[in-house]
Design a protein around this motif. Sequence first.
Motif, PDB file in Angstrom:
ATOM      1  N   ASP A 124       0.798  -1.229   0.000  1.00 32.38           N
ATOM      2  CA  ASP A 124       0.000   0.000   0.000  1.00 32.38           C
ATOM      3  C   ASP A 124       0.831   1.280   0.000  1.00 32.38           C
ATOM      4  OD1 ASP A 124      -2.451  -1.282  -0.055  1.00 32.38           O
ATOM      5  OD2 ASP A 124      -2.630  -1.397   2.124  1.00 32.38           O
ATOM      6  N   TYR A 125       2.139   1.132   0.110  1.00 34.69           N
ATOM      7  CA  TYR A 125       2.996   2.316   0.276  1.00 34.69           C
ATOM      8  C   TYR A 125       2.782   3.355  -0.828  1.00 34.69           C
ATOM      9  CZ  TYR A 125       7.113   5.240   0.882  1.00 34.69           C
ATOM     10  OH  TYR A 125       7.936   6.314   1.062  1.00 34.69           O
ATOM     11  N   LYS A 126       2.844   2.950  -2.056  1.00 27.74           N
ATOM     12  CA  LYS A 126       2.741   3.887  -3.179  1.00 27.74           C
ATOM     13  C   LYS A 126       1.381   4.595  -3.185  1.00 27.74           C
ATOM     14  CE  LYS A 126       3.278   4.230  -8.192  1.00 27.74           C
ATOM     15  NZ  LYS A 126       3.540   3.504  -9.463  1.00 27.74           N
ATOM     16  N   ARG A 127       0.330   3.847  -2.901  1.00 23.76           N
ATOM     17  CA  ARG A 127      -1.018   4.420  -2.901  1.00 23.76           C
ATOM     18  C   ARG A 127      -1.153   5.512  -1.830  1.00 23.76           C
ATOM     19  NH1 ARG A 127      -6.025   2.405  -0.589  1.00 23.76           N
ATOM     20  NH2 ARG A 127      -4.891   0.567   0.164  1.00 23.76           N
ATOM     21  N   TYR A 128      -0.619   5.250  -0.642  1.00 25.21           N
ATOM     22  CA  TYR A 128      -0.694   6.228   0.444  1.00 25.21           C
ATOM     23  C   TYR A 128       0.232   7.427   0.190  1.00 25.21           C
ATOM     24  CZ  TYR A 128      -3.731   3.534   3.501  1.00 25.21           C
ATOM     25  OH  TYR A 128      -4.823   2.894   4.038  1.00 25.21           O
ATOM     26  N   LEU A 129       1.405   7.159  -0.349  1.00 24.89           N
ATOM     27  CA  LEU A 129       2.344   8.243  -0.635  1.00 24.89           C
ATOM     28  C   LEU A 129       1.746   9.217  -1.654  1.00 24.89           C
ATOM     29  CD1 LEU A 129       5.155   9.522  -0.367  1.00 24.89           C
ATOM     30  CD2 LEU A 129       5.919   7.998  -2.220  1.00 24.89           C
ATOM     31  N   THR A 130       1.139   8.664  -2.697  1.00 18.49           N
ATOM     32  CA  THR A 130       0.538   9.502  -3.749  1.00 18.49           C
ATOM     33  C   THR A 130      -0.623  10.330  -3.206  1.00 18.49           C
ATOM     34  OG1 THR A 130       1.117   7.857  -5.416  1.00 18.49           O
ATOM     35  CG2 THR A 130      -0.584   9.449  -6.008  1.00 18.49           C
ATOM     36  N   PHE A 132      -1.219  11.206   0.046  1.00 17.33           N
ATOM     37  CA  PHE A 132      -0.931  12.050   1.205  1.00 17.33           C
ATOM     38  C   PHE A 132       0.211  13.064   1.006  1.00 17.33           C
ATOM     39  CE2 PHE A 132      -2.463   8.522   4.327  1.00 17.33           C
ATOM     40  CZ  PHE A 132      -3.752   8.699   3.852  1.00 17.33           C
ATOM     41  N   SER A 133       1.019  12.881  -0.054  1.00 20.87           N
ATOM     42  CA  SER A 133       2.196  13.751  -0.197  1.00 20.87           C
ATOM     43  C   SER A 133       2.459  14.124  -1.651  1.00 20.87           C
ATOM     44  CB  SER A 133       3.427  13.048   0.385  1.00 20.87           C
ATOM     45  OG  SER A 133       4.562  13.858   0.257  1.00 20.87           O
ATOM     46  N   SER A 134       3.049  15.287  -1.810  1.00 23.52           N
ATOM     47  CA  SER A 134       3.468  15.731  -3.140  1.00 23.52           C
ATOM     48  C   SER A 134       4.957  15.442  -3.346  1.00 23.52           C
ATOM     49  CB  SER A 134       3.203  17.240  -3.306  1.00 23.52           C
ATOM     50  OG  SER A 134       3.899  17.971  -2.318  1.00 23.52           O
ATOM     51  N   HIS A 135       5.593  14.828  -2.346  1.00 24.37           N
ATOM     52  CA  HIS A 135       7.017  14.530  -2.396  1.00 24.37           C
ATOM     53  C   HIS A 135       7.269  13.105  -2.889  1.00 24.37           C
ATOM     54  CE1 HIS A 135       7.679  18.280  -0.321  1.00 24.37           C
ATOM     55  NE2 HIS A 135       6.935  17.889   0.709  1.00 24.37           N
ATOM     56  N   LYS A 136       8.497  12.848  -3.266  1.00 25.92           N
ATOM     57  CA  LYS A 136       8.883  11.523  -3.729  1.00 25.92           C
ATOM     58  C   LYS A 136       9.313  10.654  -2.553  1.00 25.92           C
ATOM     59  CE  LYS A 136      10.376  12.997  -8.332  1.00 25.92           C
ATOM     60  NZ  LYS A 136      11.497  13.027  -9.300  1.00 25.92           N
ATOM     61  N   LEU A 142       7.573  13.716   4.217  1.00 33.40           N
ATOM     62  CA  LEU A 142       6.598  14.624   4.839  1.00 33.40           C
ATOM     63  C   LEU A 142       5.276  14.521   4.080  1.00 33.40           C
ATOM     64  CD1 LEU A 142       6.173  16.845   7.003  1.00 33.40           C
ATOM     65  CD2 LEU A 142       6.696  18.514   5.193  1.00 33.40           C
ATOM     66  N   LEU A 143       4.206  14.271   4.803  1.00 30.77           N
ATOM     67  CA  LEU A 143       2.878  14.123   4.186  1.00 30.77           C
ATOM     68  C   LEU A 143       2.172  15.477   4.158  1.00 30.77           C
ATOM     69  CD1 LEU A 143       1.796  10.715   5.800  1.00 30.77           C
ATOM     70  CD2 LEU A 143       2.977  11.128   3.620  1.00 30.77           C
ATOM     71  N   ASP A 144       2.622  16.342   3.240  1.00 28.47           N
ATOM     72  CA  ASP A 144       2.133  17.716   3.208  1.00 28.47           C
ATOM     73  C   ASP A 144       0.636  17.809   2.880  1.00 28.47           C
ATOM     74  OD1 ASP A 144       3.055  16.698   0.713  1.00 28.47           O
ATOM     75  OD2 ASP A 144       2.919  18.696  -0.152  1.00 28.47           O
ATOM     76  N   LYS A 145       0.147  16.956   2.004  1.00 30.34           N
ATOM     77  CA  LYS A 145      -1.289  16.985   1.662  1.00 30.34           C
ATOM     78  C   LYS A 145      -2.145  16.607   2.877  1.00 30.34           C
ATOM     79  CE  LYS A 145      -0.757  15.595  -3.214  1.00 30.34           C
ATOM     80  NZ  LYS A 145      -1.127  14.540  -4.199  1.00 30.34           N
ATOM     81  N   ASN A 160       9.333   4.570   5.139  1.00 28.89           N
ATOM     82  CA  ASN A 160       9.393   3.530   4.102  1.00 28.89           C
ATOM     83  C   ASN A 160       9.581   2.141   4.712  1.00 28.89           C
ATOM     84  OD1 ASN A 160      12.052   3.646   4.907  1.00 28.89           O
ATOM     85  ND2 ASN A 160      12.894   3.803   2.837  1.00 28.89           N
ATOM     86  N   GLU A 161       9.652   2.091   6.038  1.00 31.40           N
ATOM     87  CA  GLU A 161       9.724   0.808   6.735  1.00 31.40           C
ATOM     88  C   GLU A 161       8.303   0.227   6.798  1.00 31.40           C
ATOM     89  OE1 GLU A 161      10.641  -0.927  11.202  1.00 31.40           O
ATOM     90  OE2 GLU A 161      11.530   0.980  10.598  1.00 31.40           O
TER      91      GLU A 161
END
Length: 204
Positions: A124-130, A132-136, A142-145, A160-161
């Motif tokens: 689920d990492y990629k789905r949550y990163l996209t 919640f955050s505008s960063h790579k 940092l989950l700026d969104k 990322n752990e």
Amino acid sequence: MDTIFEKIIKKGEEAAREITKETETLVANLIKEEKAKAFSTQQETIKKEKLKLEREIAQKEASFVLEKRQIILKHKMSLIDDVIKKLYQKLNNLENEELLEFASNLIKAEKLVNKQVMKVNKDDYKRYLTAFSSHKKTDLVLLDKLNKKLDNKVEISLSNEPATIKDGFLIIGKDYDLNFSVSAYLANLKAQHEKEIFEIFFKE
């Protein structure tokens, strides 16, 4: 004129006739009594058998009613389970704005402060990163969104752990961790609204 012997014979014949008549009456009465007893016994047997049959019918009817209720109950419970499964699939596949909205509402209820770390499972990492955050991706993103949706007192970053949970996410705090798994969320939701759910599904 009858002789003494003839008179004796006549008396004997009269006595015999009287005895025969009495015997016939006695026999008739005995037969009548036995018939009455037999009829009474027969009626009692019929009554007992009727009561036995009525009890058996009542027991079978009660058994059928109970079995019917159990089948209906099982069916209604399966309907509830189906609703929960469909809701689970929907929530566990949320993306982007829908996922952001859902997660932010859950986190807001906890009134978190200071810096917090979020962990999700590897898949689920990629789905949550996209969402919640505008960063790579980095070790700690940092989950700026997400933070923008939350109170300014809290700042959440995504590690990322991978977390050892099947779904949802964990918030790892300094003093305690919070489990925001979809399964746990639905279990709590079902428990909180169990009465309303049962009233909807179990109306006669």
